[in-house]
Structures are given as structure tokens and as C-alpha cells.
Design an enzyme around this catalytic site. Structure first.
Site, PDB file in Angstrom:
ATOM      1  CE  LYS A 181       6.196  12.964  -7.268  1.00 40.20           C
ATOM      2  NZ  LYS A 181       6.073  11.828  -8.082  1.00 40.20           N
ATOM      3  N   GLY A 238       3.242   2.759  -1.885  1.00 37.40           N
ATOM      4  CA  GLY A 238       4.062   2.471  -2.736  1.00 37.40           C
ATOM      5  C   GLY A 238       5.064   1.222  -2.744  1.00 37.40           C
ATOM      6  CB  SER A 239       7.997   0.243  -4.517  1.00 33.67           C
ATOM      7  OG  SER A 239       8.874   1.631  -4.521  1.00 33.67           O
ATOM      8  NE  ARG A 240      11.750  -4.434   1.879  1.00 33.00           N
ATOM      9  CZ  ARG A 240      11.655  -5.633   2.344  1.00 33.00           C
ATOM     10  NH1 ARG A 240      11.089  -6.472   1.963  1.00 33.00           N
ATOM     11  NH2 ARG A 240      12.626  -5.887   3.439  1.00 33.00           N
ATOM     12  N   GLY A 242      10.860   2.879  -2.645  1.00 34.87           N
ATOM     13  CA  GLY A 242      10.441   4.402  -2.728  1.00 34.87           C
ATOM     14  C   GLY A 242      10.024   4.894  -1.255  1.00 34.87           C
ATOM     15  N   GLY A 243       9.557   3.868  -0.653  1.00 37.03           N
ATOM     16  CA  GLY A 243       9.035   4.112   0.618  1.00 37.03           C
ATOM     17  C   GLY A 243      10.433   4.158   1.573  1.00 37.03           C
ATOM     18  CD  GLU A 262      -0.503   0.338   2.109  1.00 39.50           C
ATOM     19  OE1 GLU A 262      -1.439   1.238   1.997  1.00 39.50           O
ATOM     20  OE2 GLU A 262      -0.341  -0.576   1.391  1.00 39.50           O
ATOM     21  CB  CYS A 299      -0.535  -3.277  -0.743  1.00 43.71           C
ATOM     22  SG  CYS A 299      -1.861  -2.600  -0.252  1.00 43.71           S
ATOM     23  CD  GLU A 390       4.231  -6.258  -2.743  1.00 43.23           C
ATOM     24  OE1 GLU A 390       3.199  -6.019  -2.582  1.00 43.23           O
ATOM     25  OE2 GLU A 390       4.949  -5.262  -2.660  1.00 43.23           O
TER      26      GLU A 390
END
Ligand SMILES: NC(=O)C1=CN([C@@H]2O[C@H](COP(=O)(O)OP(=O)(O)OC[C@H]3O[C@@H](n4cnc5c(N)ncnc54)[C@H](OP(=O)(O)O)[C@@H]3O)[C@@H](O)[C@H]2O)C=CC1
Ligand SMILES: O=C(O)CCC(=O)C(=O)O
Length: 517
Positions: A181, A238-240, A242-243, A262, A299, A390
Site C-alpha cells: 500500500k 509510520g505514526s503510532r 496508524g500502526g 515501527e 524515527c 514524539e
């Protein structure tokens, strides 16, 4: 470049399209890219599923040549690829040239790893028919691919953590078909790399479903991919938020699957007293170099410095503030990332317990990130978890502690990290040793007298760590060990040689290294 995306051997178009944005000017750029539909996701997964059994049983040499062919195909489009990636990401040319090299180097490293054969972890426990009181069966273990893998391209590494990045390279090496994706911030870059992989699939005579790319600006697409029953694992950077959304979707499936996400890390740097006394000024300048590189959009960016307060720390702070005050603004990846950076910086600047030490020079032009340096006390940091969140970009906070015991308390308070950096001299070794058990609990990589940005792609690398650095602390997303995420063990008990897969046959036709039990 046309606006189609590769699904299996086809170039798919759509009446629904979207445009990339050049973040340096905030303008939309041609061409229009087809938006993938949920039906396209289904088709990609169907093809991946159909390709799986054949692809996973290809000899390691076949997959090694495939990965090398992908690298060759990417190198063949180097110039237009880098030019498009610059336009879509705002990242400077040297950075993207380096990233292109890292991407193809990574593919070739996995090819070498496949040839070495240790990844298959073959273990043979020969039968012991005369064992007393019970005979032992013949047991043979190898690892096989888990199934089709969904990979989410990252915004901040349009090449090395995207369509042909580490997740894709390690999944393909394992024998897993991949459906990517693409990140909507760089559709042109994604399509160019996707078509290079598609060409490599054809050149190597592999089944078409080994690789597909879907993309579009809505996250329903990624959700549909993770929910598809044919997908068996997910790789994400990506972002927290999104993950975690993907982890929740994967866990809610009738058949839950692993998500290797990650996410967020503030990468503490600890300045120990002897090192600070010996080279506070040099450390201050070097820290700002690591912090502002690529507008801080790593990151692994050093988002927090922890040290005992005093004149030596003042020297460090003065040098860092001076260097940061001269840092020129740099284009950030997307308007959204720029806006969330500004919001994070404003929240820190407005915090009662935080002092603004320096800001980079005034930003001119669209989406320019202005570096920011803050300080707070150990006590305030421990009291307010918001100070450890972050801020993605070139912002960092220096935590002034009363003594090494408070440094320890600060580190106990932080969440899981990708990295923790020690600045130490010999006189600091005893203090550092006392902290090490805590640091091992908190981070995937502990480094001395360097800076966390710029991950080496190597067999010993760990680019992972406890939550929220990743959703699964047992693995790495960079380096050859990343392949282990996409393999699972199978044991063959007393199967006749004719039925055994080549990896565990008595004659060892693949010449794989074996552990004999
Ligand atoms: N720690 C790190 O390594 C990084 C952190 N970030 C952080 O992420 C922020 C946003 O950046 P971005 O790179 O876009 O990261 P996101 O996590 O927002 O998006 C990454 C990918 O995941 C998809 N996605 C996100 N949420 C969902 C969801 N709920 N369901 C399905 N798919 C989803 C996105 O699709 P879509 O865009 O279509 O929603 C995109 O393809 C940055 O400001 C930064 O804070 C970013 C990059 C790296
Ligand atoms: O520092 C690096 O080279 C890698 C950083 C990274 O993995 C990321 O920013 O997503």
C-alpha cells in the site's frame, strides 16, 4: 510516467485519480494517479495467494537472482526516480541518492543472505530406532514463508522504507508474495519502483502475483488490505496512531495476524559526566547535526538529551543552542506532517515547565520546518508524560537532572525506544554499566559515542524495540534478521525422503547449513 499502478502483470487505471503535492511549493503535480479500489485490493490478494505455494518453494538462488534483478531495474531508472522523489518529498538530492543506494544495497544483501542459507534454520534430529526405552522418530525442521504480506510504504523514506524497502525485500526473500500500500505522499515514486519490481517478476519468470501495488489517498484501502483473509502478516513504518489502528484491525480478524509496526521513538541521548567535561562543546554541535538532518524526519532522531546539570552541561547547551539558531529551515515531507510538527513545537513552547532555548532561522516558503530546542528539569519530565511524546521533526528537549540517580529515574519513565545513545569516556564506564540493564529493557539498539540517525543495513542490526517503538519487540525491520518476521518453523516427522522438501532431504541438495540434533 503514466498514472496506472501494477497489479500482477497488469497496469491498472481508474476514472478516480489523485495528484501528488510538491511540499516545497504546496502545489499539485502531474500526472494524475489512479486510485485503487477495494476490488483492486481483492485482485492483488487473490493473485498473491495463487502465487504463494510456487514462489515460496523456489530455490533460494532463484529468489536471490530475483532480488538482484529488482535492484538492477531500480538502478536503470535512477535519474528519473530520484528526480520524482525529490519533487514529491522535498528531500534533498544527496539524501535521495544515498537512499537509492541503500535500497538496492539492501536488496543485494538479502540475496547474499539467501545464498548463505542460515535463514532456513534447518535442524535435523536423526531417527534413533534403538533408543531405549522408546525409539526416536526422524525429525527435520525448516522455516517456510508465512504467506502473502501487506507492506505500508513510509512517508519519510520514499525508497528505503517504501515499495522496494526493507519490509518488501525481507518478505520477498522469505518467499512471501507482497502487496504494497503505497504512501499517498509519493505516488509517482511508488509507481516507478512498483513497475521496476513488476518487470523483475516477468524477467525472472515468476508468477505474476508475487508483487502488486495499490494506492490512494484514503486509509480505507490499507484497512481493506489488512482485513483480507489471504494476507498473513503486515509490515508498517509510520505514526503510532496508524500502526495501532492496523494492529487493532489485524487482531479483530477471524484469523488474527502479526503486524510489525515501527512507530514512535524519541531516542534518548545520555551525556555522562566525564564525556561532557571533556567535549561538551563538540557534542553540542554534533547533536544539532543529527537532530536537524533531513528536517529531523527520522524515527531515529535524537528527541531527548538527558544529563546532570552543571557548568559542563551549560557548555553543551550553549554550543547546541548556537548551532541550532543558525540551522536553516528545511522543507518537510507533507503539509500534514509540517502542521503536526508546528503543533507539537507550540505545545512544548507553551508548557509551563519548558524553556525554549533556541529556534532555527525564520522559515520562508511552504512547509518549512523551523528547528526547535527546549529544556526542562528531570522532575518535570518525570511528572508529565506529555513531555516524552514524539514531535516528528527537528525538535528536541534537554532534560537537566540533579544527579545520576535522577537520570536513571528519567530513563525508567520513558517508553520503549528504537535507540539509546551514550556519550561516555573511560571515567564514565562504571556509571554507564549501572544503567545498562535499564537501557536494555528500554531499547532495541544501544550505541556509544555516535548518533542514532543513519541505520546501518547489516546482519547484526536491530531496528526495533519495545512498544511504542514497535508493536513487536522480538524482531527488527532493518538488516538481514528482518526476514525472520516472515518465516515460521515446520517439523517433518518420519516423512519418506521422496516427500521431504529439498531443504531437509537426506542428501541436502540445496547445501543449506544444518544443525544436527
Ligand atoms: N516514527 C516514524 O518512523 C515515523 C513517524 N511518522 C509520524 O506519522 C505522522 C504522519 O505521517 P505518515 O507518514 O502519513 O504516517 P501515518 O501513520 O499517518 O500513515 C502511514 C500509512 O499508514 C496508513 N494509515 C494510517 N492510519 C491508518 C488507518 N487507521 N487505517 C489504515 N491505514 C492507515 C496511511 O494511509 P493514508 O495516508 O491513506 O491514511 C499511510 O499509508 C507524522 O507526523 C509523524 O508523527 C511518520 C513517518 C515515520
Ligand atoms: O535513521 C535511519 O537511517 C532510519 C530511520 C528510520 O527507520 C525511519 O525514520 O523510519
Amino acid at each position: 510516467m503514466d498514472g496506472t499502478f501494477p497489479i500482477g502483470a497488469r497496469a491498472v487505471s481508474s476514472d478516480v485519480t489523485f495528484l501528488a503535492i510538491d511540499p516545497s511549493t504546496d502545489t499539485r503535480i502531474e500526472p494524475a494517479f489512479a486510485v485503487s479500489s477495494e476490488a483492486d485490493v481483492g485482485e492483488a490478494c487473490k493473485l498473491a495467494d495463487a502465487a504463494f505455494d510456487l514462489f515460496r518453494e523456489t530455490d533460494p538462488e532463484v529468489r536471490a537472482v530475483f532480488l538482484e534483478t529488482i535492484a538492477d531495474e531500480i538502478e536503470a531508472i535512477h535519474e528519473p526516480l530520484v528526480a520524482r522523489a525529490i519533487q514529491e518529498s522535498g528531500l534533498p538530492r544527496p539524501r535521495l541518492e544515498g537512499e537509492r543506494g541503500r535500497t538496492t544495497g539492501q536488496l543485494r544483501l538479502f540475496a547474499k543472505h539467501l545464498r548463505a542459507g542460515t535463514w532456513a534454520s534447518v535442524v535435523i534430529d536423526e531417527a534413533q530406532p534403538d533408543r531405549k526405552p522408546m525409539p526416536r522418530s526422524d525429525l527435520r525442521q525448516r522455516r517456510i514463508a508465512v504467506g502473502p504480506v501487506a507492506v505500508f510504504g513510509a512517508s519519510n523514506f520514499p525508497l528505503a522504507f517504501s515499495v522496494a524497502g526493507g519490509d518488501t525485500a525481507s518478505a520477498l526473500a522469505a518467499g512471501c508474495p507482497v502487496v504494497v500500500k503505497g504512501h499517498p505522499a509519493h505516488p509517482g515514486t511508488s509507481v516507478m519502483v512498483g513497475k521496476a519490481i513488476q518487470a523483475a517478476v516477468a524477467k525472472c519468470g515468476l508468477p505474476e502475483g508475487v508483487f502488486s501495488l495499490v494506492q490512494g489517498p484514503a486509509n480505507e484501502l490499507g484497512a481493506a488490505l489488512v482485513k483480507d483473509a489471504r494476507i498473513k502478516a503486515v509490515g508498517f513504518t509510520g505514526s503510532r496512531g496508524g500502526g495501532l489502528a492496523l494492529v487493532a484491525l489485524a487482531a479483530a480478524r477471524p484469523e488474527p495476524i502479526p503486524v510489525y509496526a515501527e512507530m514512535s521513538s524519541i531516542n534518548p541521548v545520555i551525556l555522562f559526566p566525564a564525556a561532557l567535561a571533556a567535549r561538551g562543546e563538540a557534542l553540542g554541535k554534533a547533536y544539532v547535526g543529527s537532530l536537524t538532518m533531513g528536517s529531523g524526519q527520522f524515527c531515529t532522531n535524537p528527541g531527548i538529551v538527558v544529563a546532570v546539570d552543571g557548568p559542563d552541561l551549560d557548555t553543551f547547551v550553549d554550543a547546541a543552542a548556537g548551532a541550532l539558531g543558525e540551522a536553516a529551515p528545511q522543507v518537510m515531507l507533507t503539509p500534514g506532517i509540517h502542521a503536526s510538527y508546528d503543533k507539537g513545537v507550540a505545545a512544548l513552547a507553551g508548557h509551563d515547565a519548558v524553556q525554549t532555548l533556541a529556534r532555527g532561522t525564520e522559515a520562508e516558503g511552504a512547509n518549512r520546518g523551523r528547528a526547535a530546542l527546549f529544556s526542562t528539569t528531570g522532575k518535570a519530565f518525570v511528572a508529565d508524560p506529555a513531555l516524552s511524546h514524539e514531535v516528528f521533526g527537528a525538535a528536541s528537549i534537554i532534560v537537566r537532572c540533579t544527579d545520576l540517580a535522577e537520570v536513571h529515574s528519567v530513563l525508567e519513565k520513558i517508553e520503549g525506544q528504537l535507540t539509546i545513545t551514550l556519550q561516555i569516556d573511560e571515567g564514565d564506564h562504571a556509571d554507564a554499566a549501572a544503567l545498562l540493564p535499564t537501557l536494555e529493557r528500554k531499547a532495541g539498539r544501544i550505541l556509544a559515542n555516535g548518533w542514532p540517525t543513519g541505520v546501518e543495513v547489516a546482519p547484526a542490526m536491530v531496528h526495533g524495540g519495545p512498544f511504542p517503538a514497535t508493536s513487536d519487540p522480538r524482531t527488527t525491520s532493518v538488516g538481514t534478521a528482518a526476514i525472520e518476521r516472515f518465516l515460521r518453523p515446520v517439523c517433518y516427522q518420519d516423512l519418506p525422503d521422496a516427500l521431504l522438501p529439498k531443504a531437509v532431504k537426506h542428501g541436502n541438495p540445496l547445501v543449506l547449513p544444518r544443525t544436527e540434533g
